[in-house]
Write a protein that holds these residues in place. Structure first.
Motif, mmCIF file in Angstrom:
data_model
loop_
_atom_site.group_PDB
_atom_site.id
_atom_site.type_symbol
_atom_site.label_atom_id
_atom_site.label_comp_id
_atom_site.label_asym_id
_atom_site.label_seq_id
_atom_site.Cartn_x
_atom_site.Cartn_y
_atom_site.Cartn_z
ATOM 1 N N UNK A 31 0.855 -1.167 0.000
ATOM 2 C CA UNK A 31 0.000 0.000 0.000
ATOM 3 C C UNK A 31 0.904 1.234 0.000
ATOM 4 N N UNK A 32 0.637 2.223 -0.856
ATOM 5 C CA UNK A 32 1.495 3.411 -0.880
ATOM 6 C C UNK A 32 1.578 4.067 0.496
ATOM 7 N N UNK A 33 2.791 4.405 0.889
ATOM 8 C CA UNK A 33 3.013 5.071 2.179
ATOM 9 C C UNK A 33 4.272 5.902 2.091
ATOM 10 N N UNK A 34 4.361 6.905 2.977
ATOM 11 C CA UNK A 34 5.529 7.783 2.926
ATOM 12 C C UNK A 34 6.572 7.464 3.988
ATOM 13 N N UNK A 35 6.332 6.446 4.803
ATOM 14 C CA UNK A 35 7.323 6.040 5.809
ATOM 15 C C UNK A 35 7.247 4.536 6.026
#
Length: 144
Positions: free
Chosen positions: A65-69
């Motif tokens: 799932x796209x995530x920034x961390x």
């Protein structure tokens, strides 16, 4: 007769429910809890001129799932990203975005470190205007 079919179907469902998640977990990246024994990988915010925030979309070829961390165990990983945040420069064409490896970076992670990964836009390189870079490495602040 109906109860026997129901029991057989229930048994098959239980076997599949226990077998499939185990196999799926074996292929998933090894996310870990935040702490001193983990590495933090950060892709969001902190934008500057020609530096773009990113989201992580795959680890070692496995979609997430796209995530920034992310928090990962120490080791080497290939991370696949996509630009997030502000609009892309006009020079970032579909042709250049489709090049193999344009949105990947391989990093060697150490426990206790924060790795800031960003997209860098080179205004002078029309052939490959966008690269994924290791922007900064710092201690992430969790005591051992």
């Amino acid at each position: 007769m109906k109860s026997r079919v129901t029991m057989v179907l229930t048994g098959v469902a239980l076997v599949l429910a226990t077998a499939i998640p185990g196999a799926a977990l074996a292929e998933r990246p090894s996310f870990v809890s935040p702490g001193a024994d983990a590495a933090m990988i950060h892709g969001g915010s902190g934008e500057a001129r020609d530096i773009y925030a990113i989201e992580f979309i795959a680890i070692d070829g496995q979609r997430i799932e796209p995530r920034d961390a992310l928090w990962l165990e120490p080791g080497e990983y290939e991370l696949e990203v996509r630009i997030s945040g502000r609009p892309l420069p006009r020079t970032l064409t579909l042709r250049s975005r489709g090049e193999d490896g344009f949105n990947r970076i391989t990093v060697e992670l150490e426990a206790g470190k924060r790795y800031d990964i960003r997209a860098h836009h080179d205004r002078h390189d029309t052939r490959r205007p966008y690269t994924v870079i290791l922007h900064n490495v710092t201690d992430h602040g969790f005591a051992r």
